[in-house]
Each structure stands twice: as C-alpha cells, then as structure tokens.
Design an enzyme around this catalytic site. Structure first.
Site, short mmCIF file in Angstrom:
data_model
loop_
_atom_site.label_atom_id
_atom_site.label_comp_id
_atom_site.label_asym_id
_atom_site.label_seq_id
_atom_site.Cartn_x
_atom_site.Cartn_y
_atom_site.Cartn_z
CG ASN A 24 4.65 8.72 8.20
OD1 ASN A 24 4.05 9.62 7.63
ND2 ASN A 24 4.12 7.51 8.39
CD1 TRP A 25 6.68 14.70 10.12
CD2 TRP A 25 5.91 16.56 9.16
NE1 TRP A 25 7.73 15.59 10.05
CE2 TRP A 25 7.27 16.74 9.46
CE3 TRP A 25 5.22 17.61 8.55
CZ2 TRP A 25 7.95 17.93 9.17
CZ3 TRP A 25 5.88 18.79 8.26
CH2 TRP A 25 7.24 18.94 8.58
CE LYS A 26 2.09 7.48 11.62
NZ LYS A 26 1.59 6.33 12.37
CG HIS A 114 2.40 3.66 6.81
ND1 HIS A 114 1.38 3.44 7.71
CD2 HIS A 114 3.46 4.07 7.54
CE1 HIS A 114 1.81 3.73 8.94
NE2 HIS A 114 3.07 4.11 8.86
CD GLU A 116 -0.93 4.94 10.27
OE1 GLU A 116 -0.68 5.95 9.57
OE2 GLU A 116 -0.47 4.81 11.42
CD GLU A 186 6.64 1.73 9.84
OE1 GLU A 186 7.13 2.64 10.50
OE2 GLU A 186 5.56 1.85 9.22
N GLY A 192 2.26 3.43 16.67
CA GLY A 192 1.35 4.33 17.37
C GLY A 192 0.81 3.76 18.67
CB SER A 232 6.21 3.00 19.54
OG SER A 232 4.84 2.92 19.26
N GLY A 253 7.15 7.97 13.46
CA GLY A 253 5.86 8.63 13.30
C GLY A 253 5.70 9.73 14.32
N GLY A 254 4.94 9.44 15.38
CA GLY A 254 4.59 10.46 16.38
C GLY A 254 5.73 11.33 16.86
C1 PEP Z 1 4.74 4.95 11.44
O1 PEP Z 1 3.54 5.14 11.32
O2 PEP Z 1 5.46 4.77 10.44
C2 PEP Z 1 5.28 4.94 12.80
C3 PEP Z 1 6.43 4.36 13.00
O3 PEP Z 1 4.52 5.54 13.77
P1 PEP Z 1 4.89 5.71 15.34
O4 PEP Z 1 6.34 6.07 15.42
O5 PEP Z 1 3.99 6.81 15.80
O6 PEP Z 1 4.61 4.39 15.96
#
Ligand code: PEP
Length: 268
Positions: A24-26, A114, A116, A186, A192, A232, A253-254
């Site tokens: 997930n590149w956001k 999600h 966010e 999640e 994040g 994360s 994500g990141g």
């Molecule tokens: C996400 O936003 O779905 C996520 C898992 O982010 P991160 O890996 O950056 O915590």
C-alpha cells in the site's frame, strides 16, 4: 510471462489458502516514480519468488493506468490494486473514483476501510459496507481493513472492536461472496509507528476475525477467507508474522516503497 514450471503460485499446504502480500503506497509516488519502483521490484525478484504468495501493488489512483500498462505489457506477475473507491456507480461526487472505473483498469484488489480513511476522512462502518458491496459488484476483491486503537486495546476492547467491524462490513453480503474476501488485521497502534505486533497478536487477531465469520456464516466461509497482517512490517519481522497461525499474508505500507525491502519481505 508464463510461470516457469515449479514456480507457479502454490497454496499454503497447511491451510489450502493462497497467500497475498500487498504493498500500500498510500499518497506517495507520481506515475513516473511509480513506474521506476515497479521496474526495480521486478528486476529484484526471481521466478521462484512468485511461488509463495500473490503480490498486489496499490499505487495512488493517478498511477493506476501507467502501472496497469507496465504490468500487462511486460507480463509482470503482479496484481494491480487500488487504495479506495466510492460506492456509487457514477454521478455528482466530485473527486471520487467508482469501482467500475477501477475494474476497467483491470484492478483486482481494492483496499476498503483502511484506518487512515476511517480516521482522517470519517469513513463509518456503514460507508465501508457499501464500498465492499460496490467492489464485489465489479468482480474485484476487497481487502477489508480492521483494527483496534491503542486505547481500545488497553481498555480490553480489542475483541469487540474487531468482531464489530467485521460484522458491520459483511453482514449484508451472501456467504459465497464473503468467502472470497481478504481481511487485513491492522492494529492501528502498529501502523506507521515502527511498533510491530507480535506473531501471537497477529494470530489472535486472525482468530477473532474467523470466530466472527464462523458465527455469521459457518466454518466453511471462515476458513476460506484470507487474513493478512498489517502494521510496520519489515524484512526482519515478515517471516515470523507470515508463520503466525491463521495469517495468510501481509499488507505493507512504508516498506513497500523501497523495492529492495519489499522484495526481501516477499522472499521472507
Ligand atoms: C498500512 O498503512 O496499511 C500499513 C501497514 O502501514 P505501515 O506498514 O507503514 O505501518
């Protein structure tokens, strides 16, 4: 490119379910940067790396067409994913993108609900349920995100929150559709933040989700649904999270913005 013999995607022999690792590149990377990242990831991966899990990439909406063309022209073994869509089919909804528009780009997976989107954009359980139905109506697969905040966890409300989010999202849908769903557990406190849940936390989240699905639809549906862990994830934590009981993949994500790190997660 056809998979070389022996490198076809295999289900997990323990569960019979196909694993899914999603990036997930956001709101990161314009379409030119996105092309570079996908090319880099493609060059990092070997045939053998595609046998363990399906890989879906979820760029921002403005990148989808470019990435679709890249994947299809080079026959890359990536599935195209989106991060969101609106539930109405068309009309006066400025700024929104419909499920049918995504389907036309050969999008296969759409992230829905999600944290966010729930927190920053005020998406309610009701909106999430409508989006889920819209994604299914276009023959795509939703990745439904559920998870508790740190406060809810500390108050001992994790079970209620997870089960409530699952129930509110799926209960209007027939079991045969629900069985094709992907649910990402999640924990919000891990997104994040660099604070990763333990494999036991991931397993207990997956178990709660399947318990609720069993109550609603029976064990057949609950055992068909794939559950990802997200929050994360790094190349260091990926392997043990993927081994956690009931976990069928990862939502990253990141770390998915770095081709080398994401490739190492896929190889985990
Ligand atoms: C996400 O936003 O779905 C996520 C898992 O982010 P991160 O890996 O950056 O915590």
């Amino acid at each position: 490119m056809a998979a070389k013999k022996g490198h076809e995607l295999r289900p997990n022999p323990r569960t019979g379910r196909y694993r899914l690792i999603s990036g997930n590149w956001k709101m990161n990377l314009n379409h030119l940067e996105a092309i570079q990242l996908v090319q880099k990831l493609y060059f990092e991966l070997r045939d053998v790396d595609y046998g363990f899990a399906e890989i879906s990439l979820h760029p921002p909406a403005t990148d989808l067409r470019s990435i679709q063309l890249l994947i299809e022209s080079d026959r890359m073994r990536f599935s195209l994913g989106a991060q969101n869509c609106y539930y109405e089919a068309s009309g006066a909804y400025t700024g929104e993108v419909s499920a049918s528009m995504l389907a036309k780009l050969n999008v296969r997976y759409v992230i829905v609900g999600h944290s966010e989107r729930r927190r920053i954009f005020g998406e309610t359980d009701e909106v999430v349920a409508k989006k889920l139905a819209a994604v299914f109506s276009e023959q795509m697969t939703p990745i439904l995100c559920v998870g508790e905040t740190l406060e809810q966890r500390e108050e001992g409300r994790t079970d209620d929150v997870l089960m409530g989010q699952v129930r509110a999202a799926v209960s209007e849908l027939p079991g045969d559709l629900v069985s094709t769903l992907v649910i990402a557990y999640e924990p919000i406190w891990a997104i994040g933040t660099g604070r990763v849940a333990t494999p036991d936390d991931a397993a207990s989240g997956a178990q709660l989700i399947r318990e609720e699905l069993t109550t609603l639809y029976g064990e057949g549906v609950a055992n068909a649904v794939r559950v990802q862990y997200g929050g994360s994830v790094t190349p260091i934590t990926a392997a043990e999270l993927l081994e956690a009981e009931g976990v069928d993949g990862l939502l990253v994500g990141g770390a998915s913005l770095d081709a080398d790190a994401f490739a190492r997660i896929i190889r985990a």
